[in-house]
Structures are given as C-alpha cells and as structure tokens.
Design a protein around this motif. Structure first.
Motif, PDB file in Angstrom:
ATOM      1  N   LEU A  24       0.827  -1.211   0.000  1.00  0.00           N
ATOM      2  CA  LEU A  24       0.000   0.000   0.000  1.00  0.00           C
ATOM      3  C   LEU A  24       0.860   1.260   0.000  1.00  0.00           C
ATOM      4  CD1 LEU A  24      -2.762  -1.096   2.529  1.00  0.00           C
ATOM      5  CD2 LEU A  24      -2.983  -0.876   0.043  1.00  0.00           C
ATOM      6  N   SER A  27       2.757   1.667  -3.347  1.00  0.00           N
ATOM      7  CA  SER A  27       1.831   2.028  -4.428  1.00  0.00           C
ATOM      8  C   SER A  27       1.532   3.523  -4.453  1.00  0.00           C
ATOM      9  CB  SER A  27       0.514   1.263  -4.280  1.00  0.00           C
ATOM     10  OG  SER A  27       0.699  -0.102  -4.493  1.00  0.00           O
ATOM     11  N   GLN A  28       1.651   4.169  -3.292  1.00  0.00           N
ATOM     12  CA  GLN A  28       1.335   5.594  -3.200  1.00  0.00           C
ATOM     13  C   GLN A  28       2.547   6.501  -3.399  1.00  0.00           C
ATOM     14  OE1 GLN A  28      -1.874   6.645  -2.997  1.00  0.00           O
ATOM     15  NE2 GLN A  28      -2.299   4.467  -3.196  1.00  0.00           N
ATOM     16  N   ASP A  31       6.762   6.748  -8.417  1.00  0.00           N
ATOM     17  CA  ASP A  31       7.153   5.470  -9.021  1.00  0.00           C
ATOM     18  C   ASP A  31       8.660   5.239  -9.033  1.00  0.00           C
ATOM     19  OD1 ASP A  31       4.504   4.855  -9.421  1.00  0.00           O
ATOM     20  OD2 ASP A  31       4.517   5.284 -11.571  1.00  0.00           O
ATOM     21  N   LYS A  57       0.129  -1.822 -11.568  1.00  0.00           N
ATOM     22  CA  LYS A  57       1.100  -1.045 -10.798  1.00  0.00           C
ATOM     23  C   LYS A  57       2.373  -1.860 -10.573  1.00  0.00           C
ATOM     24  CE  LYS A  57       2.182   2.581  -8.243  1.00  0.00           C
ATOM     25  NZ  LYS A  57       2.221   3.941  -8.737  1.00  0.00           N
TER      26      LYS A  57
END
Length: 70
Positions: A24, A27-28, A31, A57
């Motif tokens: 989580l 993913s935030q 990148d 992702k």
C-alpha cells in the motif's frame, strides 16, 4: 548524501512492515522512488509485496526497476 540516508530509512521501514502494508505504501509513492526502494529488498520480500499490488502497478514498477540505473 541526505537523499541516500532518507532512502535507507524508507527501506528499513518497509522491511519492518507487513507485505500488505508495504504494498500500500509503495503504491502511493513516486514510481521512481518506489522502484529504488524495491531494488534494495530481498527477492522474497519483494515477491510478497508485488503479489499484493494491483497487477498494472506492480508490472509498471518492475519495469522501472529493470530500466533505471542504481
């Protein structure tokens, strides 16, 4: 040097988190930064994290990991 220190702190934090929580958080993140963090993880930890991420992702981050220098 300061950026490297922050990267090390994030890696240490991710290593102490569950794979679900790690997925989580990564993913935030930006990148490129997430890929840099992920490159420093063991294959076993990384596999668990990628398995829990959205497939688009995780494949995108894996591609960045392969293409980016470091």
């Amino acid at each position: 040097a300061q950026k490297q220190e922050k990267l090390n702190q994030i890696v240490d934090t991710i290593l102490n988190m569950s794979p679900k929580a790690s997925s989580l958080v990564l993913s935030q993140m930006d990148d490129l930064f997430a890929a840099q963090v992920m490159k420093r993880l063991s294959a076993e930890k990384l596999a668990k994290i990628l398995n829990l991420m959205d497939p688009k992702k995780s494949s995108h981050l894996a591609q960045i990991m392969v293409q980016s220098p470091m």
